[in-house]
Design an enzyme around this catalytic site. Structure first.
Site, PDB file in Angstrom:
ATOM      1  N   TYR A   5      17.651  48.509  42.229  1.00 27.68           N
ATOM      2  CA  TYR A   5      17.164  49.526  41.277  1.00 27.68           C
ATOM      3  C   TYR A   5      18.029  49.544  40.027  1.00 27.68           C
ATOM      4  O   TYR A   5      17.511  49.510  38.905  1.00 27.68           O
ATOM      5  CB  TYR A   5      17.164  50.899  41.944  1.00 27.68           C
ATOM      6  CG  TYR A   5      16.820  52.029  41.003  1.00 27.68           C
ATOM      7  CD1 TYR A   5      15.512  52.224  40.573  1.00 27.68           C
ATOM      8  CD2 TYR A   5      17.811  52.882  40.521  1.00 27.68           C
ATOM      9  CE1 TYR A   5      15.193  53.247  39.688  1.00 27.68           C
ATOM     10  CE2 TYR A   5      17.501  53.903  39.639  1.00 27.68           C
ATOM     11  CZ  TYR A   5      16.187  54.086  39.226  1.00 27.68           C
ATOM     12  OH  TYR A   5      15.881  55.095  38.345  1.00 27.68           O
ATOM     13  N   SER A  27      17.808  54.943  33.282  1.00 27.56           N
ATOM     14  CA  SER A  27      18.445  55.812  34.275  1.00 27.56           C
ATOM     15  C   SER A  27      19.942  55.745  34.037  1.00 27.56           C
ATOM     16  O   SER A  27      20.433  54.802  33.396  1.00 27.56           O
ATOM     17  CB  SER A  27      18.122  55.303  35.686  1.00 27.56           C
ATOM     18  OG  SER A  27      18.993  55.840  36.653  1.00 27.56           O
TER      19      SER A  27
END
Length: 257
Positions: A166, A153
């Site tokens: 995350y 990501s």
């Protein structure tokens, strides 16, 4: 809505066709990647917990002339991942590409103390990738070739509020990918890290924290279609054996996200 690809004949280009295993293939980037790589003539073996979706996707691919099979998969279970990769190898004879895509994104501020969510994030996003490597790397070493595509990501490069855990998990995927690349100096096993910006997917649906969920809705106002990330994966997979595309960052045009 599905992408309308012109499917190649996997048997017609047997030398170019690869066996690709995809985790988290029941939706989002994993689903789009399965469609794209199958359309490119590769044989795809799909894994996720929602077998009804996998069955529908595999049927769609085969009806369009592609080659697809599936098996239920829980990436937090090392034995399950090993069995998944073994099943792909048994069906197709080899495993050329492992797309470690399965992921979760339960955002919340750290002081919310959602410890179970932290554990789940680490189990899926970090251990899931490691288990994929543990299952597929011996197969690829034995073959003398293979390719890991690990989905991270833009959160692997920067940290934002509510996303500390995350982002930490995606920083870990980035570090693991680079370590694996450096440990493959002979070029037999290639490693690609794909880091999408905001992408249309179900990731945000599991955010339980109300403030984080509302912030993510605004953040995702401009998003990539999952097929754009699948195209980036297809590009890396399509390169000749002597070319290793190490990192791809894909964002919506004009967006800092």
């Amino acid at each position: 809505m599905t992408d309308a690809y012109a499917y190649a004949d996997a048997d017609a280009g047997a030398d170019a066709a690869k066996v690709v295993v995809v985790t988290g293939a029941s939706s989002g980037i994993g689903e789009a990647t399965a469609r794209r790589l199958a359309a490119d003539g590769h044989r795809v073996f799909l894994g996720a917990r929602r077998t009804d979706r996998l069955d529908a996707l595999a049927r769609e691919i085969t009806e369009r002339g592609g080659s697809a099979a599936y098996q239920r998969l829980d990436v937090t279970d090392a034995a399950d991942v090993k069995a998944f990769v073994a099943a792909a190898r048994e069906r197709y004879g080899r495993v050329d590409v492992m797309v470690n895509n399965a992921g979760v994104m339960p955002l919340s501020p750290l002081d919310a103390l959602r410890v179970e969510e932290w554990d789940r994030t680490i189990d899926v996003n970090v251990r899931g990738v490691l288990y994929g490597i543990a299952a597929a790397l011996p197969v690829m070493r034995a073959q003398g070739a293979g390719h890991f595509v690990n989905i991270a990501s833009v959160g692997a490069y920067e940290v934002s509020p509510t996303a500390a855990v995350y982002c930490a998990s995606k920083f870990a995927v980035r570090a693991i990918s680079e370590g694996l690349r450096q440990e493959s100096p002979d070029g037999g096993v290639r490693v690609t890290l794909v880091s999408p910006g905001v992408t249309e997917s179900e990731l945000a649906d599991g955010i339980a924290d109300p403030a984080a969920r509302e912030a993510m809705r605004a953040y995702r106002a401009v998003a990539l279609p999952a097929s754009a990330v699948a195209a980036a994966i297809a590009y890396a997979v399509s390169q000749p054996a002597e070319v290793d595309v190490n990192e791809i960052v894909v964002r919506p045009a004009g967006s800092a996200q």
